[in-house]
Write an enzyme that holds these catalytic residues in place. Structure first.
Site, PDB file in Angstrom:
ATOM      1  N   ARG A  15       0.806  -1.229   0.000  1.00 60.77           N
ATOM      2  CA  ARG A  15       0.000   0.000   0.000  1.00 60.77           C
ATOM      3  C   ARG A  15       0.839   1.279   0.000  1.00 60.77           C
ATOM      4  O   ARG A  15       0.310   2.372  -0.157  1.00 60.77           O
ATOM      5  CB  ARG A  15      -0.969  -0.016   1.206  1.00 60.77           C
ATOM      6  CG  ARG A  15      -2.145  -0.941   0.999  1.00 60.77           C
ATOM      7  CD  ARG A  15      -2.895  -1.199   2.287  1.00 60.77           C
ATOM      8  NE  ARG A  15      -2.194  -2.142   3.161  1.00 60.77           N
ATOM      9  CZ  ARG A  15      -2.570  -2.430   4.398  1.00 60.77           C
ATOM     10  NH1 ARG A  15      -3.617  -1.841   4.932  1.00 60.77           N
ATOM     11  NH2 ARG A  15      -1.892  -3.308   5.119  1.00 60.77           N
ATOM     12  N   LYS A  22       9.226  -1.013   2.794  1.00 65.33           N
ATOM     13  CA  LYS A  22       8.430  -0.169   3.699  1.00 65.33           C
ATOM     14  C   LYS A  22       9.217   0.338   4.906  1.00 65.33           C
ATOM     15  O   LYS A  22       9.135   1.526   5.242  1.00 65.33           O
ATOM     16  CB  LYS A  22       7.180  -0.917   4.163  1.00 65.33           C
ATOM     17  CG  LYS A  22       6.363  -0.105   5.161  1.00 65.33           C
ATOM     18  CD  LYS A  22       4.944  -0.533   5.268  1.00 65.33           C
ATOM     19  CE  LYS A  22       4.787  -1.787   6.074  1.00 65.33           C
ATOM     20  NZ  LYS A  22       3.354  -2.110   6.268  1.00 65.33           N
ATOM     21  N   GLN A  73      13.422 -14.333   5.723  1.00 67.37           N
ATOM     22  CA  GLN A  73      12.151 -15.028   5.519  1.00 67.37           C
ATOM     23  C   GLN A  73      11.948 -15.036   4.005  1.00 67.37           C
ATOM     24  O   GLN A  73      11.461 -14.068   3.429  1.00 67.37           O
ATOM     25  CB  GLN A  73      11.002 -14.281   6.221  1.00 67.37           C
ATOM     26  CG  GLN A  73       9.686 -15.025   6.160  1.00 67.37           C
ATOM     27  CD  GLN A  73       8.503 -14.155   6.573  1.00 67.37           C
ATOM     28  OE1 GLN A  73       8.577 -12.928   6.579  1.00 67.37           O
ATOM     29  NE2 GLN A  73       7.394 -14.801   6.894  1.00 67.37           N
ATOM     30  N   ASN A 166      -5.366  -4.950  18.209  1.00 70.47           N
ATOM     31  CA  ASN A 166      -4.030  -5.514  18.395  1.00 70.47           C
ATOM     32  C   ASN A 166      -3.008  -4.567  17.777  1.00 70.47           C
ATOM     33  O   ASN A 166      -3.158  -4.140  16.641  1.00 70.47           O
ATOM     34  CB  ASN A 166      -3.986  -6.873  17.675  1.00 70.47           C
ATOM     35  CG  ASN A 166      -2.604  -7.485  17.675  1.00 70.47           C
ATOM     36  OD1 ASN A 166      -1.830  -7.293  18.611  1.00 70.47           O
ATOM     37  ND2 ASN A 166      -2.298  -8.229  16.626  1.00 70.47           N
ATOM     38  N   ARG A 330      28.330  26.591   4.424  1.00 74.22           N
ATOM     39  CA  ARG A 330      28.458  25.218   3.926  1.00 74.22           C
ATOM     40  C   ARG A 330      29.511  24.421   4.699  1.00 74.22           C
ATOM     41  O   ARG A 330      30.261  24.987   5.495  1.00 74.22           O
ATOM     42  CB  ARG A 330      28.781  25.264   2.425  1.00 74.22           C
ATOM     43  CG  ARG A 330      27.596  25.789   1.601  1.00 74.22           C
ATOM     44  CD  ARG A 330      27.978  26.000   0.156  1.00 74.22           C
ATOM     45  NE  ARG A 330      28.598  24.817  -0.426  1.00 74.22           N
ATOM     46  CZ  ARG A 330      29.358  24.831  -1.521  1.00 74.22           C
ATOM     47  NH1 ARG A 330      29.598  25.966  -2.142  1.00 74.22           N
ATOM     48  NH2 ARG A 330      29.878  23.715  -1.981  1.00 74.22           N
ATOM     49  N   LYS A 348      32.412  28.181   2.377  1.00 76.29           N
ATOM     50  CA  LYS A 348      32.660  26.737   2.233  1.00 76.29           C
ATOM     51  C   LYS A 348      34.105  26.496   2.589  1.00 76.29           C
ATOM     52  O   LYS A 348      34.975  27.220   2.116  1.00 76.29           O
ATOM     53  CB  LYS A 348      32.388  26.303   0.792  1.00 76.29           C
ATOM     54  CG  LYS A 348      32.494  24.818   0.589  1.00 76.29           C
ATOM     55  CD  LYS A 348      33.088  24.428  -0.754  1.00 76.29           C
ATOM     56  CE  LYS A 348      34.572  24.646  -0.796  1.00 76.29           C
ATOM     57  NZ  LYS A 348      35.241  24.156  -2.008  1.00 76.29           N
ATOM     58  N   TYR A 363      31.454  35.380  -1.608  1.00 78.60           N
ATOM     59  CA  TYR A 363      31.719  33.944  -1.611  1.00 78.60           C
ATOM     60  C   TYR A 363      33.107  33.716  -1.032  1.00 78.60           C
ATOM     61  O   TYR A 363      34.105  34.208  -1.560  1.00 78.60           O
ATOM     62  CB  TYR A 363      31.650  33.358  -3.024  1.00 78.60           C
ATOM     63  CG  TYR A 363      32.118  31.917  -3.027  1.00 78.60           C
ATOM     64  CD1 TYR A 363      31.410  30.948  -2.316  1.00 78.60           C
ATOM     65  CD2 TYR A 363      33.288  31.530  -3.673  1.00 78.60           C
ATOM     66  CE1 TYR A 363      31.850  29.637  -2.250  1.00 78.60           C
ATOM     67  CE2 TYR A 363      33.733  30.219  -3.620  1.00 78.60           C
ATOM     68  CZ  TYR A 363      33.012  29.272  -2.902  1.00 78.60           C
ATOM     69  OH  TYR A 363      33.453  27.979  -2.835  1.00 78.60           O
ATOM     70  N   ALA A 420      38.827  48.832  -3.266  1.00 83.75           N
ATOM     71  CA  ALA A 420      37.549  48.381  -3.825  1.00 83.75           C
ATOM     72  C   ALA A 420      37.682  48.122  -5.320  1.00 83.75           C
ATOM     73  O   ALA A 420      38.422  48.809  -6.018  1.00 83.75           O
ATOM     74  CB  ALA A 420      36.482  49.434  -3.568  1.00 83.75           C
ATOM     75  N   ARG A 437      43.082  47.580 -10.308  1.00 81.03           N
ATOM     76  CA  ARG A 437      41.976  47.982 -11.173  1.00 81.03           C
ATOM     77  C   ARG A 437      42.481  49.042 -12.141  1.00 81.03           C
ATOM     78  O   ARG A 437      43.509  49.690 -11.904  1.00 81.03           O
ATOM     79  CB  ARG A 437      40.814  48.539 -10.355  1.00 81.03           C
ATOM     80  CG  ARG A 437      41.161  49.816  -9.623  1.00 81.03           C
ATOM     81  CD  ARG A 437      40.032  50.278  -8.694  1.00 81.03           C
ATOM     82  NE  ARG A 437      40.388  51.536  -8.068  1.00 81.03           N
ATOM     83  CZ  ARG A 437      40.092  51.856  -6.822  1.00 81.03           C
ATOM     84  NH1 ARG A 437      39.470  51.006  -6.037  1.00 81.03           N
ATOM     85  NH2 ARG A 437      40.434  53.025  -6.352  1.00 81.03           N
TER      86      ARG A 437
HETATM   87  C1  UD1 Z   1      -0.947  -6.968  11.802  1.00 80.15           C
HETATM   88  C2  UD1 Z   1      -1.761  -7.873  12.744  1.00 80.15           C
HETATM   89  C3  UD1 Z   1      -3.000  -7.115  13.208  1.00 80.15           C
HETATM   90  C4  UD1 Z   1      -2.599  -5.823  13.864  1.00 80.15           C
HETATM   91  C5  UD1 Z   1      -1.711  -4.981  12.959  1.00 80.15           C
HETATM   92  C6  UD1 Z   1      -1.147  -3.818  13.739  1.00 80.15           C
HETATM   93  C7  UD1 Z   1      -1.409 -10.199  12.088  1.00 80.15           C
HETATM   94  C8  UD1 Z   1      -1.972 -11.354  11.377  1.00 80.15           C
HETATM   95  N1  UD1 Z   1      -2.154  -9.082  12.081  1.00 80.15           N
HETATM   96  O1  UD1 Z   1      -1.753  -6.733  10.651  1.00 80.15           O
HETATM   97  O2  UD1 Z   1      -3.721  -7.910  14.148  1.00 80.15           O
HETATM   98  O3  UD1 Z   1      -3.759  -5.075  14.213  1.00 80.15           O
HETATM   99  O4  UD1 Z   1      -0.595  -5.764  12.480  1.00 80.15           O
HETATM  100  O5  UD1 Z   1      -0.346  -2.983  12.952  1.00 80.15           O
HETATM  101  O6  UD1 Z   1      -0.350 -10.310  12.681  1.00 80.15           O
HETATM  102  N2  UD1 Z   1       5.677  -9.289   8.142  1.00 80.15           N
HETATM  103  C9  UD1 Z   1       6.731 -10.133   7.933  1.00 80.15           C
HETATM  104  N3  UD1 Z   1       6.522 -11.297   7.247  1.00 80.15           N
HETATM  105  C10 UD1 Z   1       5.313 -11.653   6.779  1.00 80.15           C
HETATM  106  C11 UD1 Z   1       4.219 -10.762   6.977  1.00 80.15           C
HETATM  107  C12 UD1 Z   1       4.434  -9.589   7.675  1.00 80.15           C
HETATM  108  O7  UD1 Z   1       7.857  -9.860   8.345  1.00 80.15           O
HETATM  109  O8  UD1 Z   1       5.222 -12.729   6.169  1.00 80.15           O
HETATM  110  C13 UD1 Z   1       5.910  -8.022   8.889  1.00 80.15           C
HETATM  111  C14 UD1 Z   1       5.659  -6.780   8.070  1.00 80.15           C
HETATM  112  O9  UD1 Z   1       6.852  -6.337   7.446  1.00 80.15           O
HETATM  113  C15 UD1 Z   1       5.200  -5.784   9.126  1.00 80.15           C
HETATM  114  C16 UD1 Z   1       4.554  -6.643  10.184  1.00 80.15           C
HETATM  115  O10 UD1 Z   1       5.018  -7.960   9.973  1.00 80.15           O
HETATM  116  O11 UD1 Z   1       6.288  -5.083   9.713  1.00 80.15           O
HETATM  117  C17 UD1 Z   1       3.026  -6.594  10.114  1.00 80.15           C
HETATM  118  O12 UD1 Z   1       2.597  -7.074   8.858  1.00 80.15           O
HETATM  119  P1  UD1 Z   1       1.378  -6.416   8.090  1.00 80.15           P
HETATM  120  O13 UD1 Z   1       1.180  -7.188   6.836  1.00 80.15           O
HETATM  121  O14 UD1 Z   1       1.550  -4.966   8.018  1.00 80.15           O
HETATM  122  O15 UD1 Z   1       0.197  -6.798   9.100  1.00 80.15           O
HETATM  123  P2  UD1 Z   1      -1.185  -6.060   9.282  1.00 80.15           P
HETATM  124  O16 UD1 Z   1      -2.095  -6.451   8.215  1.00 80.15           O
HETATM  125  O17 UD1 Z   1      -0.930  -4.621   9.505  1.00 80.15           O
HETATM  126 CA    CA Z   2       0.878  -3.224   9.350  1.00 81.99          CA
END
Ligand code: UD1
Ligand code: CA
Length: 453
Positions: A15, A22, A73, A166, A330, A348, A363, A420, A437
């Site tokens: 997004r 991100k 991952q 959460n 600078r 500078k 300058y 001058a 001059r």
């Molecule tokens: C997640 C929570 C949600 C909470 C929200 C708060 C879960 C399932 N949901 O949703 O309950 O309200 O955060 O901000 O946990 N990431 C990984 N590997 C993955 C997927 C995600 O490292 O496979 C990391 C992302 O980079 C990010 C974080 O986990 O930093 C959260 O992932 P994101 O996809 O943003 O979760 P939300 O949909 O926001």
């Molecule tokens: Ca998130």
């Protein structure tokens, strides 16, 4: 007890509509992940694990963090899956704290409470949000205890009305967490391993889940798009402005200061509106920074006044110097006490002595200038011959007249005068007057041209 931190930072951040990973987007001049790592380090964990995936190489390259253990991952299968990847690094006797790389403003005190709650089972940071859209909702049983987290996509209409959400941040002992992670499955609308599923598994097996309230919604605001990024930026700026005010700095308007780095300030400093501070800036006592100034990686000693719309970068400014308005100072500029760099003056790599004044339109580059000199308006050190940079050395008490062109390499010894309008190409000895001059000639009986009919 050992503390091991796992930061989740592997997500793509679809997004954000961006090719930058991100967690490398910036709040207060620093990548999101750096904020999270800073607060994590404040807890002095035994290990600090960061799970990376999307853009992982870029993330590693950008974040200087010698203490971090990077965990790959390879395939993003959800937040639960991400935590599992790091569990091999975790000592079985440790407490594990999970942080999100896209939740940058989380505070140390909240994390300490969450870790404390983990001694009874699982501690989880929650918050009430007036608009909880998109977030996991906290479900509580009749006894008020947390029983599960349900993601918005999987929630019923009724569950979606719940305002307690959460934040993603949780802590538990490794011994509690590892078996719960092993039993989570992907029976949900996204087909992912949700970390949040450990909550219902814990609750149904009698493990206590304790909610810890965040200080405010902004503290735990996650960043998924540029609107949230901007909101978090504003909150961060407000928080930093308040810290400065608490430390004694007067801000003309806390909403109109942007701190993109670290500012340390002495007593009785004043910062006017629309000032941007970048990198590491230290200001002494009684420093005043005028409206619209940008100050980057500089030191301003006691009593320095920076007037409106000046740009100061990489400079060491001695006490009671005055800069601006509209000065451009600078990198490599060092001003001794009481020096004056006025409007439309650019410096500078210029080491300038005490009390020396360059008040207008000059300058001064690759130069050393002594104390108590007067550098007239329009003076230019011609430091570049098209190939090399050359230096100008000016002794104490030199008077450089208006509109002088000083062709480097050049030395002007102390007490010398430059008339001058001179172009000076060779050394001027102490106390001499250099005139470089054309001599003026006046033409008598000059007949001005008349208009043709
Ligand atoms: C997640 C929570 C949600 C909470 C929200 C708060 C879960 C399932 N949901 O949703 O309950 O309200 O955060 O901000 O946990 N990431 C990984 N590997 C993955 C997927 C995600 O490292 O496979 C990391 C992302 O980079 C990010 C974080 O986990 O930093 C959260 O992932 P994101 O996809 O943003 O979760 P939300 O949909 O926001
Ligand atoms: Ca998130």
């Amino acid at each position: 007890m050992r503390l091991e931190v796992i930061v989740l930072a592997a997500g793509e951040g679809t997004r954000m509509q961006s090719s930058i990973p991100k967690v490398l987007h910036v709040v207060g001049g620093r990548p999101l992940l750096e904020h999270v790592l800073n607060v994590a380090s404040d807890l002095s964990p035994d290990t600090l694990n960061v799970v990376i995936g999307h853009g992982g190489a870029e993330v590693k390259a950008r974040i200087e963090a010698p203490d971090v253990a990077w965990v790959d991952q390879a395939e993003r299968k959800g937040t639960g899956h991400a935590v599992i990847q790091a569990m091999d690094n975790v000592d079985p006797s440790a407490t594990v704290l999970v942080l999100y790389g896209d939740v940058p403003l989380i505070e140390k005190t909240t994390l300490e409470q969450c870790i404390a709650a983990a001694s009874d089972g699982i501690g989880i940071v929650t918050v009430e949000m007036s608009d909880p859209k998109g977030l996991g909702r906290i479900l509580r049983g009749a006894d008020g205890r947390i029983s599960a987290i349900i993601e918005e996509q999987d929630a019923t209409e009724q569950q979606r009305t719940i305002k307690e959400v959460n934040t993603g941040i949780l802590a538990a002992s490794s011994a509690t967490l590892a078996p719960l992670l092993a039993s989570i499955e992907t029976h949900n609308s996204q087909g992912e391993y949700y970390l949040t599923d450990v909550i219902s598994l814990a609750a149904s097996s009698g493990t206590q889940v304790t909610g810890v309230n965040a200080i405010c919604p902004e503290e735990v605001q996650g960043i998924n798009d540029h609107i949230q990024l901007a909101a978090v930026e504003r909150h961060f700026q407000r928080r930093e402005a308040e810290r400065l005010m608490v430390s004694g700095v007067t801000l003309a308007d806390p909403a109109r200061l942007d701190l993109r780095g670290t500012l340390t300030a002495g007593r009785d400093c004043f910062i006017d509106i629309n000032v941007v501070i970048e990198g590491t800036v230290a200001i002494g006592d009684n420093v005043s920074i005028g409206p619209g100034c940008v100050v980057t990686d500089s030191e301003l000693a006691d009593g320095v006044v920076v007037e409106a719309h000046s740009v100061v970068e990489g400079a060491i400014v001695g006490s009671r110097c005055r800069l601006g308005p509209f000065a451009r100072v600078r990198p490599g500029t060092e001003l001794a006490e009481g020096a004056r760099i006025g409007n439309f003056v650019e410096t500078k790599k210029a080491i300038i002595g005490a009390g020396t004044k360059a008040n207008h339109l000059a300058y001064l580059g690759d130069s050393t200038i002594g104390a108590e000199c007067n550098i007239g308006a329009g003076t230019v050190t011609c430091n570049y011959d098209g190939v090399d940079k050359n230096e100008t050395h000016i002794g104490d008490g030199v008077f450089v007249g208006t509109n002088s062109t000083l062709v480097a390499p050049l030395t002007i010894d102390e007490g010398a005068y430059v008339a001058a309008g001179s172009t000076i190409t060779s050394k001027v000895d102490s106390e001499d007057l250099a005139v470089g001059r054309a001599r003026q000639r006046n033409i008598q009986g000059w007949v001005p041209p008349t208009k043709r009919k």
